[in-house]
Scaffold this motif. Sequence first.
Motif, PDB file in Angstrom:
ATOM      1  N   CYS A 145       2.408   2.088  -3.301  1.00  0.00           N
ATOM      2  CA  CYS A 145       1.463   2.522  -4.330  1.00  0.00           C
ATOM      3  C   CYS A 145       0.876   3.898  -4.043  1.00  0.00           C
ATOM      4  O   CYS A 145       0.431   4.596  -4.951  1.00  0.00           O
ATOM      5  N   ALA A 155      -5.237  -2.792  -3.556  1.00  0.00           N
ATOM      6  CA  ALA A 155      -4.841  -2.856  -2.144  1.00  0.00           C
ATOM      7  C   ALA A 155      -5.844  -3.633  -1.297  1.00  0.00           C
ATOM      8  O   ALA A 155      -5.472  -4.555  -0.559  1.00  0.00           O
ATOM      9  N   VAL A 173       0.836  -1.202   0.000  1.00  0.00           N
ATOM     10  CA  VAL A 173       0.000   0.000   0.000  1.00  0.00           C
ATOM     11  C   VAL A 173       0.869   1.249   0.000  1.00  0.00           C
ATOM     12  O   VAL A 173       0.621   2.219  -0.715  1.00  0.00           O
ATOM     13  N   TYR A 181      -8.011   3.407  -1.605  1.00  0.00           N
ATOM     14  CA  TYR A 181      -6.810   3.250  -2.428  1.00  0.00           C
ATOM     15  C   TYR A 181      -7.124   2.961  -3.902  1.00  0.00           C
ATOM     16  O   TYR A 181      -6.248   2.531  -4.643  1.00  0.00           O
ATOM     17  N   CYS A 233      -3.701   2.750  -5.467  1.00  0.00           N
ATOM     18  CA  CYS A 233      -3.270   1.348  -5.418  1.00  0.00           C
ATOM     19  C   CYS A 233      -4.514   0.485  -5.577  1.00  0.00           C
ATOM     20  O   CYS A 233      -5.104   0.017  -4.608  1.00  0.00           O
TER      21      CYS A 233
END
Length: 266
Positions: A21, A41, A18, A34, A38
Amino acid sequence: MSSSKKLITCLSIILVVVLSCTQSVHSQLQVGFYMNSCTFAEFIVKDEVRKAFIQDEGVAAGLVRLHFHDCFVRTGGEGYYVPAGRRDGRTSLASEASTNLPPPTLDVDQLTQSFANKGFTQEEMVTLSGAHTIGRSHCTSFSNRLNNFNGTRSQDPSLDPMYAARLKEQCPQGSTDPNLVVPMNPSSPAVTDVGYYIDILANRGLFTSDQTLMRNPITANQVNQNARNPMLWRLKFAAAMLKMGQLGVLTGNAGEIRTNCRVINS
């Protein structure tokens, strides 16, 4: 490696993913936090938790415990979504757990006040107590109910005799083994269900803080309702857990995202 250490290692890896990203940190918790920074995630978290649970069913109870200790996961079991975006604090004291989490010896009034101090209603207290449907307890957390209860040299009269006899076999009087544990909900210790409330109605609540819910007519009625309406309890439990996830949130520039969840960033 113990199941708890494996879980921490698993979550550490997830947090590193995480962190690598995440390009920016917003100031508000949200489902899909996220998604842009990301995308996978939360999927990674869910998948790793699922695999950990397959290897060790006790992980589920551990995750609930972590949530009570200020942690976010997108949990399994009841399938509800937890808003993400919490940051780690820079201070972690074991003493804070003992002073903030209600011990298993509290009566219903003390429990009500303990949860009220955190902004929860009495009904939410009864709902969250249902988390004891999974997991295990050390014998020391309830041994006072089995022998010499209130100095009477007998067992707690509110405890079902057959259940008490079984507990005495599992937790022999005078044992000094700190590793002795028993399931909190013997009929389904790894399943999140209303078995906890059914046990209380049968005087098989493991802790004083469990069985005490029958000593107040309002909380006793809520125990009955939860036992009869599994779906209603699941909905209330999810809502209460989400509310708990909003306590003491560190967002924005407060706190940090740890690269190793065991220690603060250097």
